[in-house]
Design an enzyme around this catalytic site. Structure first.
Site, PDB file in Angstrom:
ATOM      1  N   LYS A   1      -9.777   2.504  -2.714  1.00 39.85           N
ATOM      2  CA  LYS A   1     -10.225   2.017  -1.416  1.00 39.85           C
ATOM      3  C   LYS A   1     -11.585   2.610  -1.053  1.00 39.85           C
ATOM      4  CE  LYS A   1      -8.507   1.447   3.317  1.00 39.85           C
ATOM      5  NZ  LYS A   1      -7.430   1.828   4.267  1.00 39.85           N
TER       6      LYS A   1
ATOM      7  N   CYS B   1      -5.680  -2.580   3.013  1.00 37.95           N
ATOM      8  CA  CYS B   1      -5.504  -2.381   4.445  1.00 37.95           C
ATOM      9  C   CYS B   1      -6.752  -2.740   5.245  1.00 37.95           C
ATOM     10  CB  CYS B   1      -5.061  -0.934   4.697  1.00 37.95           C
ATOM     11  SG  CYS B   1      -4.606  -0.572   6.410  1.00 37.95           S
TER      12      CYS B   1
ATOM     13  N   GLU C   1       0.831  -1.204   0.000  1.00 38.08           N
ATOM     14  CA  GLU C   1       0.000   0.000   0.000  1.00 38.08           C
ATOM     15  C   GLU C   1       0.870   1.262   0.000  1.00 38.08           C
ATOM     16  OE1 GLU C   1      -3.393   2.094   2.879  1.00 38.08           O
ATOM     17  OE2 GLU C   1      -2.124   0.482   3.640  1.00 38.08           O
TER      18      GLU C   1
END
Length: 508
Positions: A331, A383, A275
């Site tokens: 995301k 994440c 990430e």
């Protein structure tokens, strides 16, 4: 002889608040890295016993004490993110962490109030109703204010026989079993002899379900495809968080990923960076990515990286296929205080105390496609998103493998990375898919479709994860239906418990 439902409420004592705060503080012991799964049952038994004769208002305070205790110990790593890496002074980070955890404690407080007020006094309320309303509160916490799906009871059973139920009912179903077992155990201990039979039967039922989980674990819900395994390599850069966003380290970071990947191209179908691997917006570093794409293509390899992007004046935390395929994923679920500040429009005057480099991202859409690499369909998550069971179940459909990247450096040397890894393993088990997890500091690993780690590399080391993943097809019941069946069951049980409570005589 009075039954428990006819006993008058007892006055609240400070010792009760302290006891349940300590019980809540023990809840994380049932989860990674401790994995004392039986602790979850004892903790829920303590909570059920503590609420046995408390009135609704007192139950709210007891639940708030319990919830605050569990979050203060279970997510204390929030302090590390704010203080160690967000440059928030300790005298501010400490109370802000405490306020955050105590605020989260309001959800268990609401559970305890609702349980005492509307559910407890029916025949089914003290056991089935207790478990059902607890699961609904975990579920509520998964989407309220974008959600904080941490410390679910079911994660403690990733490696027990009960895990066999995961592909059927998901982590919420396992949480139901833990809460049910705890409530039944509490009633076995505190109920008068004439009222113990239902709780004994419930405990025996829990034992039967536990054993049934072992049989379910023998079932293969998904099947391996005819595809050749995908050879993957991942760069674990181990760049400390304080250096990652320092301008003076920018060129050194690019050189690190270039040199580390040069050793991987030749024998890898896919190379993965974690990430936000490159600390710059994609368009600002496009010349570097063009160069890397050429190196990957020259070796017939593919590259996926995490990288911040900007589209339509909005910044996103993204995962992008740079070479060997196509696709970009933004995301959807952002980390409170890490990627956005909750209620920021109301606290503009306080935002200047934050110095988090990634605190102004926008959410991606809910209808994004898989990442496509060399004919493989990778279901992406970034994440924090791996903690959302239904988000991953939806993404897992028609995918070959699950794929998640993270930057767990925010957690430091806390229990956070272990908790995060445990959640990723549960997603693999729930969906019957193998999972690739790549992080900047660890835990980087390949997980099989049973939720077991097949390959991992040591955390906090600069190294490369190498291995193979295997495509699978088909769907588990959880992939098809998600959490809907267990949530509907909980609503039905609460309704039955409520009807029973209305029919029960109440003390004068």
């Amino acid at each position: 002889m009075d039954t428990p439902s006819l006993q008058s409420p007892l006055p609240l004592k400070f010792s009760q608040l302290l006891f349940l705060a300590l019980a809540g503080a023990c809840l994380p012991l049932s989860l990674a890295p401790f994995d004392w799964w039986w602790t979850g049952i004892l903790v829920m038994a303590a909570l059920a016993a503590g609420l046995n004769r408390a009135g609704p208002k007192h139950s709210f305070l007891l639940g708030w004490s319990f919830g605050s205790g569990s979050f203060l110990t279970g997510v204390s790593w929030v302090y590390i993110a704010m203080h160690d890496f967000g440059a928030t002074p300790a005298y501010l980070a400490l109370p802000m962490t405490a306020v955050f955890c105590i605020f989260l404690g309001l959800v268990p407080a609401l559970f305890c109030y609702a349980y005492s007020r509307w559910v407890r006094d029916g025949k089914a309320g003290r056991i089935l109703g207790f478990a059902a309303i607890w699961v609904l509160c975990e579920w509520l916490r998964g989407w309220l204010f974008t959600g904080f799906p941490w410390l679910y009871l079911g994660y403690g059973h990733l490696h027990t026989a009960l895990a066999g139920w995961s592909p059927v009912v998901g982590v919420y179903g396992l949480s139901f079993w833990v809460a049910l077992s705890g409530a039944a155990l509490a009633q076995v201990i505190i109920a008068p002899p004439s009222a113990k039979r239902p709780s004994v039967v419930a405990l025996l039922g829990c034992a039967l379900l536990f054993g049934q989980g072992y049989l379910l674990a023998q079932n293969e819900w998904t099947q391996a495809t005819a595809k050749e395994p995908l050879r993957i390599s991942a760069v674990q850069s181990n760049i400390s968080q304080e250096k990652k966003w320092a301008y003076t380290q920018y060129w050194a970071t690019l050189e690190l990923y270039d040199q580390a990947s040069e050793k991987l191209w030749a024998d890898s179908d896919l190379v993965i960076w974690p990430e936000a691997a490159i600390p710059a917006l994609y368009h600002n570093a496009q010349s570097f990515f063009d160069y890397i794409a050429e190196r990957a293509a020259a070796n017939n390899s593919a590259l996926i990286t995490g990288v911040p992007t900007r589209f339509d004046e909005k910044m996103h935390n993204s995962a992008m296929v740079i070479s060997g395929g196509e696709g970009i994923y933004h995301k959807q679920r952002l980390v409170p205080f890490g990627e956005y500040v909750p209620l920021s429009s109301y606290i503009q005057g306080l935002l200047k105390i934050f110095d988090l480099p990634l605190s102004s991202f926008s959410r991606g859409g809910s209808d994004q496609a898989h990442l496509s690499v060399k004919g493989w369909q990778l279901a992406p998550s970034i994440c924090y998103e791996i903690a959302y069971p239904d988000l991953i179940a939806q993404s897992a459909r028609d995918s070959d493998v699950l794929f998640t990247i993270s930057n767990d450096a925010w957690f430091g040397h806390s229990i956070g990375p272990d908790q995060h890894m445990q959640m990723a393993q549960m997603r693999a088990l729930e969906n019957g898919r193998e999972l690739i997890r790549v992080t900047s500091t660890g835990i980087s690993a390949i997980v099989d479709h049973h939720g077991n780690i097949r390959t991992r590399v040591p955390s906090f080391t600069q190294t490369a994860l190498r291995g193979e993943v295997y495509a699978r097809e088909g769907s588990t019941p959880f992939t098809r239906y998600g959490s809907t069946p267990i949530i509907l069951l909980c609503f039905a049980l609460i309704l039955c418990a409520r009807i029973g409570a209305k029919q029960s005589p109440r003390p004068s």
